[in-house]
Design an enzyme around this catalytic site. Structure first.
Site, PDB file in Angstrom:
ATOM      1  N   GLU A   1       9.648  16.173  15.394  1.00 21.48           N
ATOM      2  CA  GLU A   1       9.917  16.153  14.059  1.00 21.48           C
ATOM      3  C   GLU A   1       8.680  17.161  13.370  1.00 21.48           C
ATOM      4  O   GLU A   1       7.740  17.110  13.449  1.00 21.48           O
ATOM      5  CB  GLU A   1       9.689  14.864  13.547  1.00 21.48           C
ATOM      6  CG  GLU A   1      10.159  14.586  12.057  1.00 21.48           C
ATOM      7  CD  GLU A   1       9.888  13.408  11.373  1.00 21.48           C
ATOM      8  OE1 GLU A   1       8.726  12.657  11.682  1.00 21.48           O
ATOM      9  OE2 GLU A   1      10.728  12.948  10.845  1.00 21.48           O
TER      10      GLU A   1
ATOM     11  N   CYS B   1      13.293  12.081   5.758  1.00 19.85           N
ATOM     12  CA  CYS B   1      13.605  11.499   7.113  1.00 19.85           C
ATOM     13  C   CYS B   1      14.987  11.907   7.601  1.00 19.85           C
ATOM     14  O   CYS B   1      15.489  11.817   8.641  1.00 19.85           O
ATOM     15  CB  CYS B   1      13.005  10.107   7.383  1.00 19.85           C
ATOM     16  SG  CYS B   1      13.928   9.118   6.272  1.00 19.85           S
TER      17      CYS B   1
ATOM     18  N   LYS C   1       0.755  -1.110  -0.053  1.00 17.10           N
ATOM     19  CA  LYS C   1      -0.035   0.136   0.225  1.00 17.10           C
ATOM     20  C   LYS C   1       0.846   1.368  -0.135  1.00 17.10           C
ATOM     21  O   LYS C   1       1.641   1.568   1.067  1.00 17.10           O
ATOM     22  CB  LYS C   1      -1.019   0.097   1.516  1.00 17.10           C
ATOM     23  CG  LYS C   1      -1.939   1.101   1.262  1.00 17.10           C
ATOM     24  CD  LYS C   1      -2.625   1.459   2.425  1.00 17.10           C
ATOM     25  CE  LYS C   1      -1.984   2.501   3.199  1.00 17.10           C
ATOM     26  NZ  LYS C   1      -1.943   3.706   2.558  1.00 17.10           N
TER      27      LYS C   1
ATOM     28  N   GLU D   1      10.708   2.065   9.893  1.00 17.19           N
ATOM     29  CA  GLU D   1      11.704   2.977   9.440  1.00 17.19           C
ATOM     30  C   GLU D   1      10.826   4.450   9.862  1.00 17.19           C
ATOM     31  O   GLU D   1       9.942   4.640   8.969  1.00 17.19           O
ATOM     32  CB  GLU D   1      12.025   2.868   8.116  1.00 17.19           C
ATOM     33  CG  GLU D   1      13.534   3.833   8.136  1.00 17.19           C
ATOM     34  CD  GLU D   1      13.253   5.085   7.642  1.00 17.19           C
ATOM     35  OE1 GLU D   1      13.573   5.849   8.487  1.00 17.19           O
ATOM     36  OE2 GLU D   1      13.207   5.493   6.277  1.00 17.19           O
TER      37      GLU D   1
HETATM   38  O1  TXE Z   1       2.418   9.386   8.022  1.00 17.17           O
HETATM   39  P1  TXE Z   1       1.790   8.004   8.339  1.00 17.17           P
HETATM   40  P2  TXE Z   1       1.615  10.840   7.985  1.00 17.17           P
HETATM   41  C1  TXE Z   1       6.376  11.663   9.800  1.00 17.17           C
HETATM   42  C2  TXE Z   1       6.471  13.024   9.511  1.00 17.17           C
HETATM   43  C3  TXE Z   1       4.786  13.418   9.388  1.00 17.17           C
HETATM   44  C4  TXE Z   1       4.228  12.431  10.145  1.00 17.17           C
HETATM   45  C5  TXE Z   1       3.004  12.029   9.931  1.00 17.17           C
HETATM   46  O2  TXE Z   1       6.649  13.848  10.733  1.00 17.17           O
HETATM   47  O3  TXE Z   1       4.628  14.697   9.611  1.00 17.17           O
HETATM   48  O4  TXE Z   1       5.201  11.176  10.126  1.00 17.17           O
HETATM   49  O5  TXE Z   1       2.861  11.734   8.506  1.00 17.17           O
HETATM   50  C6  TXE Z   1      -0.059   4.262   6.342  1.00 17.17           C
HETATM   51  N1  TXE Z   1      -2.277   0.802   9.604  1.00 17.17           N
HETATM   52  N2  TXE Z   1       6.818  10.972   8.544  1.00 17.17           N
HETATM   53  O6  TXE Z   1       0.696  10.864   9.027  1.00 17.17           O
HETATM   54  O7  TXE Z   1       0.385   8.237   8.707  1.00 17.17           O
HETATM   55  C7  TXE Z   1      -0.474   5.353   5.788  1.00 17.17           C
HETATM   56  O8  TXE Z   1      -1.649   5.185   5.032  1.00 17.17           O
HETATM   57  C8  TXE Z   1      -1.494   0.550   8.657  1.00 17.17           C
HETATM   58  C9  TXE Z   1       8.056  10.504   8.501  1.00 17.17           C
HETATM   59  O9  TXE Z   1       1.383  11.319   6.429  1.00 17.17           O
HETATM   60  O10 TXE Z   1       2.752   7.362   9.138  1.00 17.17           O
HETATM   61  C10 TXE Z   1       0.809   5.590   4.882  1.00 17.17           C
HETATM   62  O11 TXE Z   1       0.685   4.763   3.635  1.00 17.17           O
HETATM   63  N3  TXE Z   1      -0.719   1.646   7.715  1.00 17.17           N
HETATM   64  C11 TXE Z   1       8.251   9.386   7.590  1.00 17.17           C
HETATM   65  C12 TXE Z   1       1.933   5.399   5.858  1.00 17.17           C
HETATM   66  O12 TXE Z   1       1.333   4.724   6.778  1.00 17.17           O
HETATM   67  C13 TXE Z   1      -1.298   2.807   8.001  1.00 17.17           C
HETATM   68  C14 TXE Z   1       7.567   9.711   6.045  1.00 17.17           C
HETATM   69  C15 TXE Z   1       2.608   6.424   6.198  1.00 17.17           C
HETATM   70  O13 TXE Z   1       1.829   7.425   6.742  1.00 17.17           O
HETATM   71  C16 TXE Z   1      -1.870   3.195   9.382  1.00 17.17           C
HETATM   72  C17 TXE Z   1       6.223  10.182   6.477  1.00 17.17           C
HETATM   73  C18 TXE Z   1      -2.373   2.041  10.100  1.00 17.17           C
HETATM   74  N4  TXE Z   1      -3.222   2.078  11.290  1.00 17.17           N
HETATM   75  C19 TXE Z   1       6.056  10.826   7.535  1.00 17.17           C
HETATM   76  N5  TXE Z   1      -2.241   4.500   9.285  1.00 17.17           N
HETATM   77  C20 TXE Z   1       9.698   9.029   7.068  1.00 17.17           C
HETATM   78  N6  TXE Z   1      10.207   8.212   8.048  1.00 17.17           N
HETATM   79  O14 TXE Z   1      10.453   9.190   6.333  1.00 17.17           O
HETATM   80  C21 TXE Z   1      -1.351   5.114   8.515  1.00 17.17           C
HETATM   81  N7  TXE Z   1      -1.029   4.031   7.725  1.00 17.17           N
END
Ligand code: TXE
Length: 479
Positions: free
Chosen positions: A383, A282, A173, A248
């Site tokens: 962050e 990140c 996904k 990660e």
């Molecule tokens: O990320 P999410 P978000 C950090 C950055 C950002 C914060 C939130 O600080 O502001 O995270 O971002 C999926 N079960 N990073 O809310 O939600 C979601 O659909 C399974 C750092 O946009 O963590 C997407 O595909 N999956 C980071 C993925 O998780 C779930 C990069 C990431 O989204 C889920 C991005 C669930 N219950 C944001 N809920 C990096 N490490 O590079 C969400 N997802």
């Protein structure tokens, strides 16, 4: 344009017929819809993956390698189309998508297509007992790969390529905010001859589609990149089911600058490590610590350089800083700038939204440098994940080490110095998974990639990824 799921080699609408809007961050307009896939869609993807697994896991390494390299070549042949799609979906400058995102996605397939031909397992002779042990490295079965929006195809393929190279079948996904290039990948996989069912892509929200993947009792491993809170939630769901997990997560990486560094090289790279991809990587060095003797000079030069960065529409070649990924994310980043002001930090440049002519509803923000008085303030501890960095001086190596580690995250660090002994000392003591000395984001795909503390668990990259996507089974033979 409507995006469909890619299941068993075919494109399909979601069973529920529920859809989610997809926005173009450069102008704030909806430009398509994606499925909000339910448990039933994930189940179909799982069934396709499970049926293909016995055959794919027995496909020779040469054949797997050939297909992965072919996918890589087709991505390269379609570079322009993919880069345009990535830039439109994410808001990143087209120049960045063309030079980095899509070429690196292609490299992921080529690299793991080659790496699998070199991956081998161990054998141990138990001396004096007439016994020999050999270890099988078997694919896990059906695995789940969930990726974020900041480097959409790059991070999606960083998981999928090793998973399928190792003989697994995948339910994947992409982020609902940036689904487009993952959607386009389906056609390329078919064209490259990837057997149907090896890779299945379901689109949708984290709380519905993502949740269905992590809860699925027979998806035995989850590789996730995203926010720390989501990572903690996934760990809570997956741990009682004893799934293999690679997480990660976020970072708040120190960029440590000593007076004896190569100044010009440092300055140029620091602009990049602060603001590439609108600071939404990140690995960005968002906490900059500068040795006191060069602090004032650095502050002046850095502000001057950053003021020259051009915020603009992502499709324009002259744009350095494109749009932030979403309205919601823009609000989050702006809120952090307000928090910094309320903490009496000083905004040295930037801090405001930018109205780009003709695209007034896009999500643009000035690159922002904030001078902080203490490393313990919120803007320096949490962050932000946007075009915002903090700067502050330090006096001694001990002081800066303490500040570097005084944070909940532990992904990466950069050190600028020409003192070899200092780099050796500090590299051992900084609590992170990745350290760059006199460079930033110089990547070799063989190296372990990942973080400690709230930046996650597990390592991706090279054989580490192939180890994650296989189970070790030891066989002991007495002769
Ligand atoms: O990320 P999410 P978000 C950090 C950055 C950002 C914060 C939130 O600080 O502001 O995270 O971002 C999926 N079960 N990073 O809310 O939600 C979601 O659909 C399974 C750092 O946009 O963590 C997407 O595909 N999956 C980071 C993925 O998780 C779930 C990069 C990431 O989204 C889920 C991005 C669930 N219950 C944001 N809920 C990096 N490490 O590079 C969400 N997802």
């Amino acid at each position: 344009m409507n995006i469909q799921n890619y299941i068993n080699g075919k494109f399909e609408n979601p069973i529920s017929n529920e859809w989610v809007d997809n926005y173009n961050p450069a102008n704030g307009e909806v430009y398509g819809q994606i499925p909000n896939s339910s448990k039933a869609d994930v189940e179909n993807a799982y069934i396709a993956a499970k049926s293909e697994f016995p055959s794919w896991s027995q496909t020779t390494l040469e054949e797997r390698s050939k297909i992965l390299v072919k996918i890589s070549e087709l991505l390269e042949a379609n570079l322009e189309r993919f880069a345009e799609a990535e830039s439109k979906d994410n808001g990143k400058p087209i120049s960045l998508a063309t030079a980095v995102d899509i070429p690196r996605a292609a490299s992921n397939f080529r690299f793991f297509g080659n790496a699998i031909t070199q991956f081998s397992s161990e054998s141990h002779e138990t001396i004096g007992q007439n016994a020999i042990n050999y270890t099988l490295r078997q694919p896990i079965g059906v695995v789940g790969c969930i990726s974020p929006w900041n480097l959409p195809l790059y991070l999606f393929t960083w998981k999928i390529a090793p998973a399928i190279a190792a003989g697994n079948c995948v339910v994947a996904k992409p982020s609902e905010i940036t689904p487009m290039t993952a959607y386009l990948l389906g056609d390329i996989c078919n064209e490259a001859g990837l057997p149907k069912g090896v890779l299945n892509i379901v689109h949708g929200l984290g709380s519905t589609t993502g949740q269905a993947i992590i809860e699925h009792p027979d998806i035995r491993a989850i590789s996730f990149t995203g926010g720390t809170e989501t990572g903690a939630h996934i760990a809570k769901v997956a741990a009682p089911m004893f799934k293999k997990l690679s997480l990660e997560l976020g970072g708040k990486n120190p960029n440590i600058i000593f007076a004896d560094c190569d100044y010009n090289d440092m300055l140029e790279t620091t602009v990049r490590s602060s603001f590439s991809n609108q600071g939404q990587i990140c690995l960005c060095g968002s906490r900059i610590f500068i040795e006191a003797s060069i602090y004032n000079k650095f502050k002046k030069d850095f502000v001057e350089k950053v003021k020259q960065l051009r915020v603009g529409h992502p499709s324009e070649k002259s744009t350095n800083i494109g749009a932030l990924v979403s309205k919601q994310h823009l609000e989050k980043v702006k809120n952090y700038i307000e928090i910094a002001k309320s903490e009496n930090s000083i905004i040295l440049c930037g801090g405001n939204e930018v109205s780009v002519k003709g695209y007034e509803n896009g999500y643009y923000l000035q690159p922002t440098i904030i001078e902080v008085k203490t490393d313990l303030c919120r803007i320096n501890q949490e962050e932000v994940f946007g075009p915002v960095v903090t700067i502050m001086p330090f006096n001694t190596e001990e002081d800066v080490l303490k500040m570097a580690n005084q944070v909940k995250y532990g992904l990466s660090a950069t050190i600028w110095t020409n003192d070899l002994k200092r780099t050796m000392r500090m590299s051992k003591l900084i609590e992170v998974g990745i350290i760059w000395i006199n460079t930033w984001m110089l990547r070799d795909l063989r190296t372990p990639f990942g973080g400690v503390k709230a930046s996650g668990i597990g390592r991706e990259g090279g054989f580490e990824a192939l180890r994650f996507f296989t189970e070790a089974k030891n066989v002991c033979i007495k002769y």
